[in-house]
Design an enzyme around this catalytic site. Structure first.
Site, short mmCIF file in Angstrom:
data_model
loop_
_atom_site.label_atom_id
_atom_site.label_comp_id
_atom_site.label_asym_id
_atom_site.label_seq_id
_atom_site.Cartn_x
_atom_site.Cartn_y
_atom_site.Cartn_z
N ARG A 82 51.92 37.37 21.62
CA ARG A 82 51.76 38.00 22.94
C ARG A 82 52.33 39.42 22.95
NH1 ARG A 82 53.44 34.68 28.26
NH2 ARG A 82 55.50 34.93 27.35
N LEU A 91 47.34 41.63 23.11
CA LEU A 91 46.87 42.32 24.32
C LEU A 91 47.52 43.68 24.51
CD1 LEU A 91 46.45 39.24 26.64
CD2 LEU A 91 44.65 40.67 25.67
N VAL A 146 43.97 36.27 30.39
CA VAL A 146 44.34 35.39 29.28
C VAL A 146 45.80 35.55 28.88
CG1 VAL A 146 41.97 35.40 28.44
CG2 VAL A 146 43.61 37.03 27.51
N GLU A 147 46.28 34.62 28.06
CA GLU A 147 47.66 34.58 27.59
C GLU A 147 48.66 34.61 28.75
OE1 GLU A 147 48.76 37.16 24.40
OE2 GLU A 147 46.98 36.73 23.22
N GLY A 148 48.34 33.91 29.82
CA GLY A 148 49.18 33.89 31.01
C GLY A 148 48.64 34.84 32.05
#
Length: 828
Positions: free
Chosen positions: A377, A381, A499-501
């Site tokens: 993470r 991103l 995405v990713e939270g």
């Protein structure tokens, strides 16, 4: 008596925080303090003696461990344990995952700026730099984003290039056939690819982020590593990781997918395994994967493994063609062509050896995921969204100089300047945060809170940057086609937000909610002591916490009253940034105090106060972003030409921090503490920051409008085609040509003012006719005319938009997109 208590608090807090110090030292300090306060306040002899006796009695009670534990700490301990919510192992794993890094310094209220300056600024080694300059640049050149979009996939030769050149194995050590690249190198590659197209960027970043390779490296058995890692490194295997369920997106720990330990047939014999049912979606690379990681809850009702019936989340590695596995068709995430789709299975039997790490890791999957999440993470991103910003800054800045309206380059208008300023400064700040955080990974950190900070803020600022870019290029941006360099980024920006939270959840629940426990020097110690029933450990943490809170309150007050002018700052920092370090120290102390007051007055209810929690998270995040910006400025040699970018970014952070403080205070449930925070601790002399000045904004915008070393540093590693038929290539050439032509433009304007042309010469509608007339009239010469002619040709390429036959849209909509990619056939 309230006044007496308040003035007694600082020395008393010191005694509580440092209870091992000799009693007479604290007694002397307290007596001197109270005598001075009594004299200054005019209490008189009687009240002063009463104050001294009260302080002496309180100090004596506090210094007597037995009395303190029984009469004071004991009741607090009992109450604390009663309100402390029970915590599942899954919640503990998520809370305690990763490490605490620079954010811990900011949370403690007294950041050590020498420590920040000591962190090495990441650099690529020779092999990594060569890969970025050659293989990565060539992959960019091979990828035509518009062509990929129309065909629904990258060409087979591009897929093969990705495999052959080792893009899928950048994080895999060389002993397994991988590149063994640093986290920073991984981030650089993703950033550069994202300046060209999301298709290769996402295809490359997913296998190198949270997925089978990373999990195998940390937890795989020797047999699993030897079998899979070489195949993953060469692209013989294409991985995916299946976590998200239709019923559990942000709440990933609540996935309903489940398996039961049982016996079954495998390779012709009965073995111990699991029968698993799962339904996953949004799985990147699923349509083309050859092996996928699967997260599911595992149960052992017959205790075949000899332990608990409920084992917990487990991660297994399953071939895509395993019996019972259904690799679905594909999703189209906002028309992006990188592969993404569902994975399903009903009562699929898999042997226990498929568990990553083997049977001993059954039930350990959530801990594995949480421990590995921070690295991925921190890179994926932030890298891809910073790449979008760099491309926007480079291309939109050029467009704003080339595109004229009202006989002026649009970049010269203050309204456009405002957008260009945000584009430039946000790109500078986000790149600083990206690089510094990737560097933390290479230092061995797994900063779970920082990874959430950079994921949230870089994607949000990228959204602002791309939106600003679309505003500047106007009609050019809203017509999709090969000439539109920004439209796809604009379409796909929400992917990074989601995405990713999801960003709303990340800001509301994680940045402060996790940070408050993970980064605070005492809270986690208090929780652990309460859970263990350890009164002495709780006593030590509690009174350390009290002293910490009072100390930060006093420091914030003093720094507020003095404008933080007397805060010590290392002599090694640039003089022009000294005040920023002082103000950040002040804000850090005020934040630490307000965080403690918030947790102390609201307790567990703070978790439900998501707006307050979000604003507290904003303060912590913005201090981190400002720290990264300052560190970048130092690491790059204090480039004077870059200073406007740094100053605007820091002023923006400071102003937003100030707003976040005001948002917390204005909505603080306890109005007494709200008044105390506002008038006494945080803003005793008013608010020190306003929005960044227009003058500074003008300087930032100007940096985007012409070639310079600053522009090159800001947009480093943007893929720059040399072909002027490419939109970005045309912009680069047109920018230079426009600047070359400006002196000649001035000559023409002067001639027109002198009346040397017939006003009717433009009646034909040919905007270039006047230049031919100017040539024949002797206003310009042949060389100048050639410069203008080239500028006009490049200008026309830049401002053109694509048009299509009327049935293009219908045909595209009706085209059946294949459910599988040529990549599967190439990889199988």
């Amino acid at each position: 008596m309230i006044w007496l208590l308040l003035v007694s608090l600082p020395p008393l807090a010191g005694a509580l925080a440092y209870g091992r110090a000799p009693l007479f030292a604290w007694l002397g300090l307290g007596l001197a303090w109270l005598a001075a306060v009594g004299w200054a306040a005019g209490w008189g002899f009687g009240w002063t003696v009463l104050a001294l006796l009260a302080y002496g009695g309180a100090l004596g009670a506090m210094m007597n461990e037995g009395m303190r534990l029984k009469r004071i700490t004991g009741p607090i301990f009992k109450a604390f344990r009663a309100v402390l919510p029970t915590m599942s192992q899954t919640e503990k794993d998520a809370l305690e995952a990763g490490t605490v890094w620079w954010e811990g310094e900011l949370f403690a209220g007294k950041p050590d700026w020498n420590k920040l300056q000591s962190y090495p600024w990441p650099k690529l080694n020779a092999e990594e730099q060569s890969f970025l300059d050659n293989e990565t640049d060539e992959l960019c050149r091979l990828t035509d984003d518009w062509d990929c979009t129309q065909k629904g996939d990258m060409p087979a030769e591009v897929w093969q290039y990705i495999k052959d050149k080792g893009f899928l194995g950048m994080i895999i050590p060389k002993e397994y056939g991988g590149k063994g690249f640093s986290a920073f190198a991984h981030s650089q590659v993703v950033t550069k690819l994202s300046t060209r197209s999301s298709a290769p960027a996402v295809t490359v970043m997913v296998p190198n982020s949270l997925g089978p390779a990373e999990l195998l490296l940390h937890y795989g058995t020797p047999e699993q590593k030897q079998h899979y890692l070489p195949r993953l490194a060469t692209g013989e295997e294409i991985p995916a990781f299946a976590l998200t369920s239709p019923w559990a997106g942000s709440d990933a720990a609540s996935i309903p997918d489940a398996g039961v330990v049982c016996k079954g047939m495998w390779n012709g014999e009965e073995v111990l395994g699991m029968r698993v049912s799962f339904d996953k979606r949004y799985i990147t690379l699923a349509p083309v994967c050859t092996v996928f990681g699967l997260a599911f809850h595992l149960y052992d009702p017959d205790r075949l493994l000899g332990g608990e019936e409920v084992l917990g989340i487990t991660c297994a590695l399953i071939p895509h063609d395993h019996p019972g596995v259904d690799i679905g068709h594909r999703h189209f995430p906002l028309n992006a062509v990188w592969m993404n789709g569902p994975v399903r299975g009903k009562d699929v039997f898999v042997p226990l050896e498929f568990i990553i790490g083997g049977p001993k890791m059954a039930g350990q999957g959530w801990r594995m995921l949480m421990e590995c999440l921070a690295a991925g993470r921190s890179i994926s991103l932030p890298g891809s969204n910073t790449g979008m910003q760099k491309m926007t800054a480079r291309a939109v800045g050029a467009y704003a100089r080339v595109r004229y309206q009202f006989k002026t380059a649009i970049g010269r208008f203050e309204g456009v300047e405002e957008a260009l300023t945000r584009i430039g400064a946000n790109t500078y700040l986000c790149d600083a945060a990206r690089v510094m955080t990737a560097g933390a990974i290479d230092l061995g950190e797994k900063p779970s809170v920082v990874s959430a900070i950079v994921k949230y803020h870089v994607t949000e600022r990228a959204r602002q940057t791309v939106n600003d870019g679309m505003d500047v290029i106007g009609g050019k941006g809203i017509c999709l086609g090969p000439q539109n360099f920004l439209g796809r980024a604009y379409q796909q920006i929400p992917v990074g937000i989601t995405v990713e939270g999801a960003n709303i959840l990340t800001r509301s629940l994680i940045l402060f909610g996790q940070g408050a426990i993970r980064c605070h020097p005492y809270v986690l110690k208090e929780m652990h002591a309460a859970q263990r029933g350890d009164l002495k450990a709780f006593d030590k943490a509690l009174w350390g916490h009290v002293g910490f809170t009072v100390s930060n309150a006093a420091r914030a007050l003093v720094m507020g009253l003095t404008g933080s002018h007397f805060v010590g700052v290392p002599d090694t920092v640039a003089p022009e940034t000294r005040r920023y370090y002082q103000q950040l120290t002040r804000f850090s102390a005020a934040f630490a105090f307000i965080a403690d007051i918030s947790m102390g007055t609201m307790g567990g209810a703070l978790k439900r106060k998501e707006k307050l929690s979000a604003r507290l998270g904003d303060i912590l995040s913005l201090m981190y972003l400002a720290s990264a910006t300052l560190r970048r400025y130092e690491a790059e040699g204090r480039q004077a030409a870059d200073a406007p970018l740094m100053h605007w970014a820091i002023w923006d952070c400071m102003f937003r921090i100030q707003q976040a403080f005001e948002g917390v205070i204005a909505n603080f449930p306890n109005r007494f503490f709200a008044f105390l925070l506002h008038r006494v601790v945080v803003f005793p002399l008013g608010r020190p920051y306003v929005v960044p000045s227009d003058k500074l904004g003008h300087q930032v915008a100007a940096l985007l409008l012409e070639p310079s070393p600053t522009r090159d540093r800001l947009t480093s590693d943007v893929h720059l085609p040399t072909d002027v038929e490419e939109p970005v290539g045309a912009l680069e050439a047109a920018l230079v040509a426009t600047i070359d032509a400006e002196r000649i433009e001035a000559k023409l304007k002067e001639a027109r003012r002198e009346g040397r042309f017939d006003p009717r010469i433009l009646a034909s509608g040919d905007v270039d006719e006047i230049w031919r007339i100017a040539l024949h009239a002797g206003v310009i010469d042949e060389r100048e005319y050639a410069i203008i002619e080239r500028r006009n040709m490049l200008r026309d390429k830049v401002i053109r938009v694509d048009d299509f036959k009327y049935d293009f849209g219908l045909k595209a909509a009706m085209r059946k997109v294949p459910s599988h990619s040529p990549a599967r056939e190439g990889a199988a």
